[in-house]
Scaffold this motif. Structure first.
Motif, PDB file in Angstrom:
ATOM      1  N   GLN A 417      62.292  36.845 -10.586  1.00 58.40           N
ATOM      2  CA  GLN A 417      62.624  38.255 -10.797  1.00 58.40           C
ATOM      3  C   GLN A 417      63.671  38.686  -9.778  1.00 58.40           C
ATOM      4  O   GLN A 417      63.497  38.489  -8.570  1.00 58.40           O
ATOM      5  CB  GLN A 417      61.370  39.133 -10.655  1.00 58.40           C
ATOM      6  N   THR A 418      64.760  39.285 -10.270  1.00 56.18           N
ATOM      7  CA  THR A 418      65.803  39.839  -9.406  1.00 56.18           C
ATOM      8  C   THR A 418      66.285  41.145 -10.011  1.00 56.18           C
ATOM      9  O   THR A 418      65.981  41.476 -11.162  1.00 56.18           O
ATOM     10  CB  THR A 418      66.991  38.864  -9.269  1.00 56.18           C
ATOM     11  N   ARG A 462      63.123  36.505  -4.132  1.00 60.27           N
ATOM     12  CA  ARG A 462      62.281  36.324  -2.952  1.00 60.27           C
ATOM     13  C   ARG A 462      60.841  36.624  -3.332  1.00 60.27           C
ATOM     14  O   ARG A 462      60.577  37.448  -4.200  1.00 60.27           O
ATOM     15  CB  ARG A 462      62.704  37.265  -1.826  1.00 60.27           C
ATOM     16  N   MET A 463      59.907  35.973  -2.659  1.00 63.51           N
ATOM     17  CA  MET A 463      58.502  36.236  -2.928  1.00 63.51           C
ATOM     18  C   MET A 463      58.138  37.605  -2.381  1.00 63.51           C
ATOM     19  O   MET A 463      58.323  37.890  -1.196  1.00 63.51           O
ATOM     20  CB  MET A 463      57.625  35.155  -2.301  1.00 63.51           C
ATOM     21  N   ARG A 464      57.637  38.474  -3.240  1.00 58.00           N
ATOM     22  CA  ARG A 464      57.240  39.834  -2.868  1.00 58.00           C
ATOM     23  C   ARG A 464      55.821  40.083  -3.369  1.00 58.00           C
ATOM     24  O   ARG A 464      55.351  39.433  -4.311  1.00 58.00           O
ATOM     25  CB  ARG A 464      58.184  40.871  -3.485  1.00 58.00           C
ATOM     26  N   LEU A 485      55.135  38.478  -6.877  1.00 60.07           N
ATOM     27  CA  LEU A 485      56.364  38.295  -7.638  1.00 60.07           C
ATOM     28  C   LEU A 485      57.113  37.084  -7.099  1.00 60.07           C
ATOM     29  O   LEU A 485      57.168  36.863  -5.886  1.00 60.07           O
ATOM     30  CB  LEU A 485      57.243  39.544  -7.547  1.00 60.07           C
ATOM     31  N   ASN A 486      57.692  36.305  -7.996  1.00 64.91           N
ATOM     32  CA  ASN A 486      58.457  35.103  -7.640  1.00 64.91           C
ATOM     33  C   ASN A 486      57.598  34.072  -6.906  1.00 64.91           C
ATOM     34  O   ASN A 486      58.099  33.312  -6.079  1.00 64.91           O
ATOM     35  CB  ASN A 486      59.683  35.467  -6.785  1.00 64.91           C
ATOM     36  N   HIS A 490      52.600  27.743  -9.426  1.00 61.02           N
ATOM     37  CA  HIS A 490      51.815  26.823  -8.621  1.00 61.02           C
ATOM     38  C   HIS A 490      51.212  27.512  -7.401  1.00 61.02           C
ATOM     39  O   HIS A 490      50.860  26.877  -6.432  1.00 61.02           O
ATOM     40  CB  HIS A 490      52.684  25.638  -8.182  1.00 61.02           C
ATOM     41  N   ARG A 491      51.082  28.821  -7.477  1.00 59.60           N
ATOM     42  CA  ARG A 491      50.536  29.593  -6.374  1.00 59.60           C
ATOM     43  C   ARG A 491      49.016  29.439  -6.329  1.00 59.60           C
ATOM     44  O   ARG A 491      48.323  29.570  -7.335  1.00 59.60           O
ATOM     45  CB  ARG A 491      50.909  31.063  -6.540  1.00 59.60           C
ATOM     46  N   PHE A 492      48.499  29.164  -5.157  1.00 56.90           N
ATOM     47  CA  PHE A 492      47.063  29.103  -4.921  1.00 56.90           C
ATOM     48  C   PHE A 492      46.749  30.132  -3.847  1.00 56.90           C
ATOM     49  O   PHE A 492      47.175  30.001  -2.700  1.00 56.90           O
ATOM     50  CB  PHE A 492      46.658  27.691  -4.480  1.00 56.90           C
TER      51      PHE A 492
END
Length: 700
Positions: A417-418, A462-464, A485-486, A490-492
């Motif tokens: 997302q941007t 960027r991860m937000r 976001l972003n 594969h987020r744990f």
């Protein structure tokens, strides 16, 4: 005299009949006959199940199933057996089971025997594209099956089945069988010319063409080629998971034979509602004098493992497992409180509980109780019982949401997302306003629908972290939701929904965690800590645990740690009753992982901090830490060129890639494979299963 003396000083000799029975049991177990006897004692529907899945079922799965004594547990085993093999578990259908059931029905109606070679091939490869049945005068009855693309092999195959002596099961003919197994009247030394002559003389044209085609196909594969091919056609793939049987057995509420037992008091309350279900809170009081104490490093604790089942209409509705660790010094009453919650629909159930004292005395508590779960209204709050534990839990119960007031962020489409992005929410219940916070800073408050926000995320992804917090008309927080976001697929991560930051608690708190796991992966357990003391371990959802606080409004913190089966973990921490002047600082490090190679591409070791210079946008940066890191989990990707220019080198590259996956990827790591020519193609998602990665390398 010697014989008499030995008999008096040693153990009593068992009766001869007992020795014979033990020897017989050992023989039956070793030969597999005991399992066959157990299978024949099962109700018919379970015998049918075992026959239909004999090809799929591992030895461990079969032994476990035969040890089950209750029908509802057998039904739960069967449901889990199919679920573990579901290729798309996120969908409502189980395509694998549907396909297998249809093929099993064909076997029953057309073949009638699951031990027949035709049945094995049909179950694993489906119905053939062409089938010719023959009954020639000089040949045993038989069938020729043609597959344009057999599932087990992926290419064309022609098979010849025959019925020896015209009786019993059909067998798959293989070249080493010889012609005398196929033809009624033929010398063992006959050759293919004699077979051709007999087939053409005694069979119709279409029959003889089919038989000779299958014969020539089998012979053309060579001495070992066809037997290997036949083994692939008739051997089922391994179970997707070898651990599920042990996990299933661990959830049994049956007591070991001859186990010692202890007493306990069970109270069941229904303090609130979660969406359309009633919160059933079970409080178990274990008498202190009946519990064993563990002493380790000067610290004493009570330790219990609780296993439970909820039955509805004689079927397993829910199963669960909790581990409790309670310091002896903090248990001031005569009863040790163990508390847990389950979400149940209103109705009648049977609750089965088993508690094991883990401190070495091998004693258990077990209770089977009929319960009637009421429909709880939103404003319903039952007064606490007379017990001290119930009084302390009253505050935690007051935090149970009615289920009518929720806020849910709608995940945006796409992976990255941007720029300007609109985020919507789904709202239910009476909400006065919704505040939106980006990375912990409030950016907008909406007091009327639609409760949405537009954000400028910048030109680079960027991860937000976006939070939506719902309030009532008096400014009290009702509920919240967070969305990373972003973060990718594969987020744990684990997030504590309760307790809430800044809220005061006196006697108890209802700890509630939400876990986000990567695609196709699972949570093994969630541990809840009060300060640094492990209080409870939950092995299934909902990850909710009431906690009794150490003192009235004392500062403390609750920590939730989520684990995956491979050992990876993630955690979240919330302070409770923290003073207003307490500040939380989010320290962000940029970690740079560096590998230094010499001109021969060999690692250079022994370098210190002074050997490196770090610049960011041309500005020198001072490293805060400098370490040699080893054995950290990695995410690795291989990009493989499969264009025409790689034709001569592709096999070498593929072998090297497979060698890397097999040697470098451990259970804690993840790897992916991407091929490209004119465009990239994802061959396998991030996984630690080398078989999946090898499959991605196949067929390039």
């Amino acid at each position: 005299m010697m014989r008499s003396s030995l008999q008096r000083s040693g153990s009593p000799r068992p009766p001869a009949g007992a020795l014979a029975a033990a020897a017989l049991a050992a023989f039956l177990a070793a030969s597999g006959l005991l399992a066959a006897v157990k299978a024949k004692d099962l109700p018919q529907r379970y015998q049918d199940f075992l026959a239909e899945v004999a090809l799929l079922m591992s030895k461990e799965e079969r032994e476990s199933f035969l040890e089950i004594e209750k029908d509802y547990q057998r039904d739960a085993f069967i449901e889990r057996f199919w679920r573990i093999r579901d290729p798309y578990p996120e969908t409502a259908r189980n395509e694998f089971k549907e396909r297998w059931d249809a093929r099993a029905a064909s076997v029953r109606s057309e073949i009638g025997d699951f031990e027949d070679d035709r049945a094995r091939v049909l179950l694993l490869n489906g119905y053939p594209d062409g089938l010719v049945r023959y009954r020639c005068a000089d040949l045993w009855p038989g069938e020729v099956w043609y597959y344009q693309r057999a599932e087990s092999l992926g290419h064309e195959v022609v098979l010849l089945f025959f019925q020896p002596h015209g009786l019993g099961r059909y067998r798959l003919w293989q070249p080493f069988d010889g012609l005398d197994d196929l033809v009624r009247f033929v010398s063992p030394f006959a050759d293919g010319i004699q077979l051709v002559d007999q087939v053409q003389r005694t069979c119709r044209f279409e029959e003889s063409e089919a038989i000779l085609t299958a014969y020539r196909f089998a012979v053309s594969q060579g001495g070992l080629g066809f037997p290997s091919m036949a083994a692939q056609l008739t051997t089922a793939p391994e179970s997707p998971s070898k651990e599920w049987v042990a996990t299933f057995n661990a959830y049994s509420t049956d007591l070991p034979e001859g186990a010692a037992t202890f007493a306990a008091e069970v109270e069941i309350d229904y303090p609130g509602r979660h969406k359309t279900r009633t919160v059933a809170q079970v409080l178990i009081g274990v008498p202190r004098e009946q519990a064993s104490v563990s002493e380790l490093g000067g610290h004493e604790s009570f330790n219990f493992l609780l296993t439970g089942e909820v039955l509805r209409e004689d079927k397993l509705f829910d199963s669960f497992r909790y581990a409790f660790n309670l310091p002896v010094a903090e248990v001031v009453a005569d009863s040790i409180p163990l508390v847990f919650e389950r979400y149940l629909r209103p109705g009648d159930y049977v609750l089965v509980l088993k508690i094991e004292d883990m401190n070495g005395n091998g004693s258990y508590f077990r209770e089977r109780r009929e319960i009637s779960v009421p429909r709880v209204e939103a404003a319903h709050r039952r007064p606490p019982e007379d017990s001290e534990a119930a009084r302390l839990l009253a505050e935690a119960n007051a935090a149970i949401a009615s289920g009518e007031t929720t806020v849910k962020i709608v995940p945006p489409r796409g992976d990255l997302q941007t720029g300007m992005l609109r985020i919507d929410t789904l709202i239910s219940g009476e909400i006065a306003e919704v505040a939106f916070a980006l990375d912990g800073r409030k950016v907008l408050t909406k007091r009327s629908p639609p409760f949405s926000v537009e954000l400028d995320l910048g030109s680079l992804p960027r991860m937000r972290t976006l939070a939506a917090i719902a309030y009532d008309s008096e400014g009290n927080e009702l509920t919240r939701d967070e969305q990373a976001l972003n973060a990718g697929a594969h987020r744990f991560a684990v997030r504590l929904v309760e307790p809430r930051r800044g809220k005061k608690y006196r006697a108890s708190v209802r700890a509630q965690a939400e876990v986000e796991v990567p695609e196709d992966q699972v949570v093994e357990r969630v541990e809840f800590y009060l300060n640094e003391r492990l209080v409870a371990t939950l092995f299934q959802e909902p990850f909710v645990q009431p906690l009794i606080l150490p003192g009235a409004e004392q500062i403390a913190y609750v920590r939730a740690v989520a684990f995956q089966p491979d050992g990876n973990s993630t955690e979240d921490l919330v302070f409770v009753n923290a003073p207003e002047y307490l500040e939380e600082v989010d320290v962000q490090f940029v970690e740079l992982y560096v590998t230094v190679l010499d001109r021969e591409k060999r690692p250079v070791l022994g370098l210190g901090r002074e050997s490196f210079e770090i610049l960011e946008d041309g500005v020198r940066q001072t490293p805060l830490r400098f370490d040699l890191v080893e054995n950290l989990p990695i995410h690795a990707g291989i990009m493989l060129d499969v264009s025409a220019s790689m034709e001569e080198s592709l096999e070498i590259a593929r072998t090297a890639a497979l060698a890397f996956f097999e040697r470098a990827i451990t259970p804690r790591d993840r790897a992916t494979l991407i091929t490209f020519n004119d465009h990239p193609n994802l061959r396998s998602k991030f996984t630690n299963d080398t078989k999946v990665l090898a499959a991605g390398l196949a067929g390039l």
